[in-house]
Design an enzyme around this catalytic site. Structure first.
Site, PDB file in Angstrom:
ATOM      1  N   GLY B 157       0.843  -1.187   0.000  1.00 12.20           N
ATOM      2  CA  GLY B 157       0.000   0.000   0.000  1.00 12.20           C
ATOM      3  C   GLY B 157       0.870   1.225   0.000  1.00 12.20           C
ATOM      4  O   GLY B 157       1.282   1.730  -1.050  1.00 12.20           O
ATOM      5  N   GLU B 278      -2.210  15.787  -5.988  1.00  8.79           N
ATOM      6  CA  GLU B 278      -3.200  14.900  -5.398  1.00  8.79           C
ATOM      7  C   GLU B 278      -3.461  15.279  -3.939  1.00  8.79           C
ATOM      8  O   GLU B 278      -4.601  15.307  -3.484  1.00  8.79           O
ATOM      9  CB  GLU B 278      -2.675  13.461  -5.480  1.00  8.79           C
ATOM     10  N   ARG B 304     -34.863  21.654  14.293  1.00 13.75           N
ATOM     11  CA  ARG B 304     -35.129  20.588  15.257  1.00 13.75           C
ATOM     12  C   ARG B 304     -35.398  21.155  16.644  1.00 13.75           C
ATOM     13  O   ARG B 304     -34.579  21.905  17.175  1.00 13.75           O
ATOM     14  CB  ARG B 304     -33.896  19.671  15.292  1.00 13.75           C
TER      15      ARG B 304
END
Lengths: 261, 417
Positions: B157, B278, B304
């Site tokens: 990885g 990236e 709410r």
């Protein structure tokens, strides 16, 4: 090659809560996001389709406060070529007659126009009268509520859709067309179109520039006035009829009591 | 830059309109994997003219290269490095806005697009010969075809190159490829796949030190199997798969650059070139998640009601909202800073990009988990979308280099290692 004018209006977003000012019943412009009216996007789209097929030029005309520039830019980013923006404090609160008069003068500024395309009614005022009044003031034919528009040379053919059905209309240019919801699906502005919109010319005019006396326009001089405005009453729970053999007559009684039958 | 320009805001409004009309109604299908994201991406490209824009840019790049090759000139390093098909020419912000807005509703869609264009097509553009670019790029830059970029393997990885086992051997003028890849975005559907593999010269060089070469494979080649989509924690709208290579015969025309001695270094350097872009891209993705969480939470907190008043009145809820605001300011500033630097031609260093990636991914995940908490039981239900944002955000801490690697690289930058 038709020279097309498209009328556009900036309106409060129908998805937000729209309000009228309490003091004079004019639109509370701060209460909601302002957008280019969706029906006007369709009007712009129809003009662009005609231009793409036959050439010509598309000019956007809008009457509205300074910030209506955003709506004009949106129309330009979709592909319209230039714009005329009539912005004047004196116009605040003008009614349909006054607005049509100003629009007629502004359209007159677009040299040699052949065709005016508008939405059939704005989503805020919903009067639906401006295109017809404008045609009358310009002295040209009106082809309203179009669901289909065809232009062949100087002959304009329109399918008009109303509650009574479809009517086929034909007229010679110049003319005013108003379009309905079914006319087309408006395009998204392309990235290129958005970048180009910034550089397209927008002519800003006052009522004086149009040769109109400020005393003829605005809330104080309007031919119509809003006397009262109230929000829609909230929906109430319906009335339930339990059927004990006499359900049918009970429903009929209810409808009679409501004067519905 | 401290705010988006008027043009940026128009772009954002247009993208939001598209997302509202075209993507949100399909989020459930996308999330269940019933709908691969490619048709919607093509629609997006067509709606905004991104396909035409990318085609024009590509044509210009290829025309220039062709003219240069015909005149026998050498390309400059700068031209070789120009890999941006989108958002060039002072409009770097457009790509960032698109990225960020998509991530607020379907991060997987962005991942599918980003990998196809930003890794697949970009690698061919940076490393390919003119003939290779002409062969694969025209259909990739419009998303008509989809690319995958295959680096990761089951046993490698973060140690992608060291642990790489996929191997090519020379075979006449060509090569034979064997091995497997995993966690490959677009893997199940890709038409074009860029594959990294180690060259076995048969001279006893240890696996770890062998040269890395890049090849382009087409769907359906003999011995090349693309698995079905794998089940994941999040990013459901991005199909992820395994790839298997069983004696795949590759002509020399599929070796990127058609040389084993690429001027831009071997495959290791090729991958590293994309790291900075990236990693700072993750900040734009994180910003999209944070913005959407904040928008949803502010709206929910006001609506709410508990104990007779909106939960927005409770201070522990306010704390969550305020923390989201700090996150938004920080990550947005990092994004703005990166845009400015790209415009000035001064990209962040690898250490800085790593720091930005680490911080923004962790922050987005915290914000999204807080959003789930703020929504309470509703937040745990799919219907309210915040749980999807939390699962999607978590992926940002793992991919584009796990955060552990980012931390190490940030420190190495400081220590001059």
């Amino acid at each position: 090659m038709p020279n097309i004018v498209v009328l556009v209006k900036q309106v409060p977003d129908t998805y937000s809560e729209r309000k009228l000012a309490e003091s004079d019943h004019t639109l509370d412009r701060d209460s909601a996001d302002a957008v280019l009216d969706e029906i006007n996007e369709r009007a712009v789209e129809e003009a662009l389709l005609l231009k793409e097929a036959q050439g010509g030029e598309v000019t956007v005309v809008s009457v509205g406060p300074d910030r209506a520039t955003d709506a004009i830019r949106k129309a330009l980013s979709m592909g319209a070529d230039k714009a005329v923006h009539v912005s004047d404090e004196a116009l605040r609160g003008s009614d349909v007659l006054q607005t049509a008069k100003v629009l007629a003068a502004a359209v007159g500024k677009v040299e040699g126009y052949d065709l005016v395309i508008a939405g059939n009614e704005a989503s805020d005022g919903q009067a639906g009268a401006v295109p017809a009044i404008l045609a009358e003031l310009l002295g040209v034919p009106q082809l309203t509520h179009a669901r289909k528009v065809e232009l062949d040379g100087t002959t304009l053919k329109v399918e008009r859709e109303s509650e009574e059905g479809i009517t086929r209309l034909e007229a010679s240019l110049p003319a005013v067309v108003s379009v309905g919801e079914k006319i087309n699906e408006p395009r998204y502005p392309s990235f290129k179109g958005i970048m180009a919109a910034k550089k397209k010319p927008v002519e800003t005019l006052t009522v004086a520039d149009l040769g109109i006396d400020a005393g003829e326009v605005g809330l104080g001089n309007a031919w119509t006035s809003v006397l009262e405005a109230a929000p829609k009453p909230p929906r109430t729970a319906g009335q339930r009829v339990t059927d004990e053999g006499d359900g049918g007559s009970k429903v009929a009684e209810y409808l009679v009591a409501q004067k519905l039958i | 830059m401290f705010e988006w320009s008027e043009t940026d805001e128009m772009v954002r409004a247009a993208i939001r309109e598209f997302i509202g009309k075209e993507i949100r109604p399909h989020v459930d299908e996308l999330e269940h994997g019933d709908l691969p994201p490619y048709e919607l991406l093509r629609k997006l490209f067509a709606a905004f003219g991104i396909d035409a824009l990318a085609s024009d840019t590509l044509k210009k790049i290829l025309d220039k290269q062709r003219a240069r090759e015909e005149s026998g000139e050498q390309s400059s390093a700068k031209e070789r490095g120009s890999t941006s098909l989108l958002g060039a020419g002072g409009q770097e912000s457009l790509g960032v806005i698109l990225c960020s807005e998509l991530c607020g509703v379907s991060m997987g869609m962005l991942a599918a697009m980003g990998v196809s264009m930003g890794l697949g097509a970009a690698t061919i553009l940076a490393r390919g010969t003119l003939a290779q670019k002409e062969r694969w790029l025209p259909e990739l830059v419009t998303m008509e075809k989809v690319a995958a970029w295959a680096l990761t393997e089951p046993d490698s990885g973060s140690d992608a190159f060291g642990g790489m086992k996929s191997t090519v051997r020379r075979d006449g003028d060509g090569y034979v490829l064997n091995g497997q890849k995993t966690f490959i975005t677009n893997g199940p559907y890709a038409d074009t796949t860029v594959v990294y593999a180690k060259l076995d010269e048969g001279d006893g060089t240890p696996q770890r030190d062998r040269k890395v070469l890049l090849f382009v494979l087409d769907k359906g080649m003999d011995g090349f199997v693309q698995s079905k989509p794998m089940r994941k924690m999040g990013l459901h709208s991005s199909p992820t798969g395994e790839l298997f290579f069983d004696n795949v015969k590759l002509g020399r025309d599929r070796l990127l650059g058609e040389t084993e001695e690429h001027k831009g270094g071997d495959g290791r350097d090729s991958a590293k070139q994309g790291f900075v872009t990236e990693r700072v891209g993750v900040a734009a993705m994180a910003l999209g998640v944070i913005n959407e969480c904040q928008r949803l939470c502010v709206e929910y907190a006001k609506q709410r009601e508990l104990w007779g008043k909106p939960i927005a009145d409770f201070q522990l809820i306010q704390l969550k909202l305020a923390k989201m605001e700090v996150a938004r300011i920080n990550v947005q500033n990092m994004v703005f800073n990166t845009i400015e630097r790209a415009r000035a031609g001064k990209m962040p260093t690898l250490a800085e990009a790593s720091a930005i990636k680490w911080y923004s991914s962790e922050t987005a995940t915290e914000v999204a988990m807080d959003a789930v908490q703020l929504f309470g039981g509703n937040g745990y239900m799919s219907e309210y979308r915040v749980e999807q944002l939390a699962r999607d955000a978590k992926s940002l801490m793992i991919y584009a280099g796990s955060n552990e690697v980012q931390i190490t690289q940030t420190a190495k930058g400081l220590l001059g290692q």
